[in-house]
Design a protein around this motif. Sequence first.
Motif, PDB file in Angstrom:
ATOM      1  N   SER A 124      43.856  22.226  49.067  1.00 35.80           N
ATOM      2  CA  SER A 124      44.283  23.526  48.539  1.00 35.80           C
ATOM      3  C   SER A 124      43.320  24.458  48.199  1.00 35.80           C
ATOM      4  CB  SER A 124      44.763  23.093  47.027  1.00 35.80           C
ATOM      5  OG  SER A 124      43.431  22.691  46.326  1.00 35.80           O
ATOM      6  N   ALA A 125      43.746  25.591  47.749  1.00 31.66           N
ATOM      7  CA  ALA A 125      43.004  26.978  47.555  1.00 31.66           C
ATOM      8  C   ALA A 125      41.789  26.811  46.659  1.00 31.66           C
ATOM      9  CB  ALA A 125      43.677  28.147  47.301  1.00 31.66           C
ATOM     10  N   ARG A 126      42.234  26.105  45.612  1.00 33.17           N
ATOM     11  CA  ARG A 126      41.192  25.607  44.487  1.00 33.17           C
ATOM     12  C   ARG A 126      40.103  24.903  44.982  1.00 33.17           C
ATOM     13  NH1 ARG A 126      42.642  24.407  38.218  1.00 33.17           N
ATOM     14  NH2 ARG A 126      40.286  24.648  37.817  1.00 33.17           N
ATOM     15  N   GLU A 127      40.455  24.015  45.793  1.00 30.33           N
ATOM     16  CA  GLU A 127      39.364  23.025  46.227  1.00 30.33           C
ATOM     17  C   GLU A 127      38.683  23.674  47.672  1.00 30.33           C
ATOM     18  OE1 GLU A 127      38.948  18.212  47.353  1.00 30.33           O
ATOM     19  OE2 GLU A 127      40.852  18.972  47.134  1.00 30.33           O
ATOM     20  N   ALA A 128      39.372  24.567  48.184  1.00 26.60           N
ATOM     21  CA  ALA A 128      38.587  25.014  49.398  1.00 26.60           C
ATOM     22  C   ALA A 128      37.686  26.273  48.973  1.00 26.60           C
ATOM     23  CB  ALA A 128      39.749  25.997  50.245  1.00 26.60           C
ATOM     24  N   GLY A 129      37.927  27.047  47.689  1.00 25.12           N
ATOM     25  CA  GLY A 129      37.210  28.248  47.256  1.00 25.12           C
ATOM     26  C   GLY A 129      35.487  27.690  47.513  1.00 25.12           C
ATOM     27  N   PRO A 130      34.863  26.687  46.627  1.00 23.05           N
ATOM     28  CA  PRO A 130      33.564  26.320  47.027  1.00 23.05           C
ATOM     29  C   PRO A 130      33.047  26.041  48.265  1.00 23.05           C
ATOM     30  CG  PRO A 130      34.757  24.988  45.086  1.00 23.05           C
ATOM     31  CD  PRO A 130      35.850  25.798  45.491  1.00 23.05           C
ATOM     32  N   VAL A 131      33.940  25.233  48.995  1.00 21.49           N
ATOM     33  CA  VAL A 131      33.505  25.127  50.364  1.00 21.49           C
ATOM     34  C   VAL A 131      33.234  26.578  51.081  1.00 21.49           C
ATOM     35  CG1 VAL A 131      34.260  23.923  52.619  1.00 21.49           C
ATOM     36  CG2 VAL A 131      34.599  22.789  50.133  1.00 21.49           C
ATOM     37  N   LEU A 132      34.346  27.295  51.042  1.00 21.31           N
ATOM     38  CA  LEU A 132      34.194  28.439  51.728  1.00 21.31           C
ATOM     39  C   LEU A 132      32.901  29.516  51.030  1.00 21.31           C
ATOM     40  CD1 LEU A 132      38.091  29.704  51.663  1.00 21.31           C
ATOM     41  CD2 LEU A 132      36.785  28.969  53.566  1.00 21.31           C
ATOM     42  N   ALA A 133      32.467  29.344  49.930  1.00 19.35           N
ATOM     43  CA  ALA A 133      31.379  29.889  49.382  1.00 19.35           C
ATOM     44  C   ALA A 133      30.353  29.187  50.448  1.00 19.35           C
ATOM     45  CB  ALA A 133      31.178  29.994  48.054  1.00 19.35           C
ATOM     46  N   ARG A 134      30.011  28.189  50.419  1.00 16.39           N
ATOM     47  CA  ARG A 134      29.217  27.439  50.897  1.00 16.39           C
ATOM     48  C   ARG A 134      29.108  27.569  52.487  1.00 16.39           C
ATOM     49  NH1 ARG A 134      24.408  25.551  51.981  1.00 16.39           N
ATOM     50  NH2 ARG A 134      24.098  23.689  52.741  1.00 16.39           N
TER      51      ARG A 134
ATOM     52  N   PRO B 118      31.387  34.126  43.301  1.00 13.64           N
ATOM     53  CA  PRO B 118      31.766  33.112  42.674  1.00 13.64           C
ATOM     54  C   PRO B 118      33.160  32.483  43.575  1.00 13.64           C
ATOM     55  CG  PRO B 118      32.766  35.018  41.585  1.00 13.64           C
ATOM     56  CD  PRO B 118      31.569  35.548  42.481  1.00 13.64           C
ATOM     57  N   ALA B 119      33.054  31.334  43.436  1.00 17.05           N
ATOM     58  CA  ALA B 119      33.942  30.338  44.311  1.00 17.05           C
ATOM     59  C   ALA B 119      35.425  31.059  44.087  1.00 17.05           C
ATOM     60  CB  ALA B 119      34.080  29.021  43.639  1.00 17.05           C
ATOM     61  N   ALA B 120      35.799  31.658  42.708  1.00 21.61           N
ATOM     62  CA  ALA B 120      36.989  32.244  42.763  1.00 21.61           C
ATOM     63  C   ALA B 120      37.534  33.428  43.579  1.00 21.61           C
ATOM     64  CB  ALA B 120      37.108  32.834  41.099  1.00 21.61           C
ATOM     65  N   GLU B 121      36.492  34.073  44.169  1.00 18.81           N
ATOM     66  CA  GLU B 121      36.594  35.135  45.192  1.00 18.81           C
ATOM     67  C   GLU B 121      37.038  34.622  46.281  1.00 18.81           C
ATOM     68  OE1 GLU B 121      36.719  38.592  44.465  1.00 18.81           O
ATOM     69  OE2 GLU B 121      36.908  37.910  42.498  1.00 18.81           O
ATOM     70  N   PHE B 122      36.609  33.438  46.532  1.00 19.96           N
ATOM     71  CA  PHE B 122      36.765  32.892  47.919  1.00 19.96           C
ATOM     72  C   PHE B 122      38.139  32.108  48.004  1.00 19.96           C
ATOM     73  CE2 PHE B 122      32.423  33.358  48.401  1.00 19.96           C
ATOM     74  CZ  PHE B 122      31.999  33.854  49.837  1.00 19.96           C
ATOM     75  N   GLU B 123      38.766  31.472  46.855  1.00 23.02           N
ATOM     76  CA  GLU B 123      39.913  31.115  46.467  1.00 23.02           C
ATOM     77  C   GLU B 123      41.011  32.084  46.976  1.00 23.02           C
ATOM     78  OE1 GLU B 123      41.034  29.392  42.752  1.00 23.02           O
ATOM     79  OE2 GLU B 123      38.677  28.381  42.546  1.00 23.02           O
ATOM     80  N   LYS B 124      40.749  33.095  46.614  1.00 21.70           N
ATOM     81  CA  LYS B 124      41.805  34.287  47.066  1.00 21.70           C
ATOM     82  C   LYS B 124      41.661  34.531  48.440  1.00 21.70           C
ATOM     83  CE  LYS B 124      40.620  36.946  42.993  1.00 21.70           C
ATOM     84  NZ  LYS B 124      39.716  38.287  42.630  1.00 21.70           N
ATOM     85  N   GLU B 125      40.882  33.981  49.217  1.00 24.17           N
ATOM     86  CA  GLU B 125      41.092  34.205  50.752  1.00 24.17           C
ATOM     87  C   GLU B 125      41.416  32.639  51.304  1.00 24.17           C
ATOM     88  OE1 GLU B 125      38.144  36.424  52.950  1.00 24.17           O
ATOM     89  OE2 GLU B 125      37.105  36.671  50.919  1.00 24.17           O
ATOM     90  N   ALA B 126      41.751  31.645  50.614  1.00 21.62           N
ATOM     91  CA  ALA B 126      41.554  30.459  51.321  1.00 21.62           C
ATOM     92  C   ALA B 126      43.020  30.287  52.129  1.00 21.62           C
ATOM     93  CB  ALA B 126      41.880  29.227  50.256  1.00 21.62           C
ATOM     94  N   GLY B 127      44.038  31.025  51.941  1.00 23.80           N
ATOM     95  CA  GLY B 127      45.155  31.047  52.932  1.00 23.80           C
ATOM     96  C   GLY B 127      44.915  31.786  54.189  1.00 23.80           C
ATOM     97  N   LEU B 128      43.748  32.285  54.123  1.00 22.37           N
ATOM     98  CA  LEU B 128      43.488  32.772  55.558  1.00 22.37           C
ATOM     99  C   LEU B 128      42.464  32.207  56.301  1.00 22.37           C
ATOM    100  CD1 LEU B 128      42.719  36.692  54.336  1.00 22.37           C
ATOM    101  CD2 LEU B 128      44.954  35.591  55.539  1.00 22.37           C
ATOM    102  N   HIS B 129      41.835  31.212  55.649  1.00 24.38           N
ATOM    103  CA  HIS B 129      40.671  30.438  56.220  1.00 24.38           C
ATOM    104  C   HIS B 129      40.867  28.771  56.022  1.00 24.38           C
ATOM    105  CE1 HIS B 129      38.547  34.358  56.706  1.00 24.38           C
ATOM    106  NE2 HIS B 129      38.955  34.406  55.666  1.00 24.38           N
TER     107      HIS B 129
END
Length: 158
Positions: A104-114, A133-144
């Motif tokens: 999910s986007a929530r779980e993906a956020g910190p991974v995308l930041a890393r 912050p991971a929350a910024e990356f959560e917004k992009e999770a649907g694209l990545h």
Amino acid sequence: MNADIPPERPVRRYRRGRAHRLENIVMSALVRLGLIPHSYLLTTRGRRTGRPRSNPVTVVEHDGHRWLVAPYGAVPWVHNARAAGVVRLTRRCTTRSYTVEEVSAREAGPVLARYVAVASAARGYFRADPGAPAAEFEKEAGLHPVFRLTEVPERGGE
């Protein structure tokens, strides 16, 4: 338009150019030799042809797991991994199989930041800046798309 809200940073779009095949060949050789940190040769089975397809990828470690990130979106290897549910990763002549689970986007956020912290070449494909912050990356999770990797135990003596 509110002056307090900064405009969104433009994001690069991934396009396979003529040099794409040559770039993949060179990068794949360097990855096989283990010369590029965090990089592996990903092999998926083509969902239409059934033939193996290989691409260099960056794998990140976060929260005790290994993660596969698609920085350029739902490119062919992503569709193949989704369809097969299993991928192979090769580095320094060692190959291991993994099941993939898209998260999910929530779980993906910190991974995308890393991911953005270790894969500097892909930063232009993200709106969030490194260190955001991971929350910024959560917004992009649907694209990545982000996949949790779980190693498949090798069968011995069968």
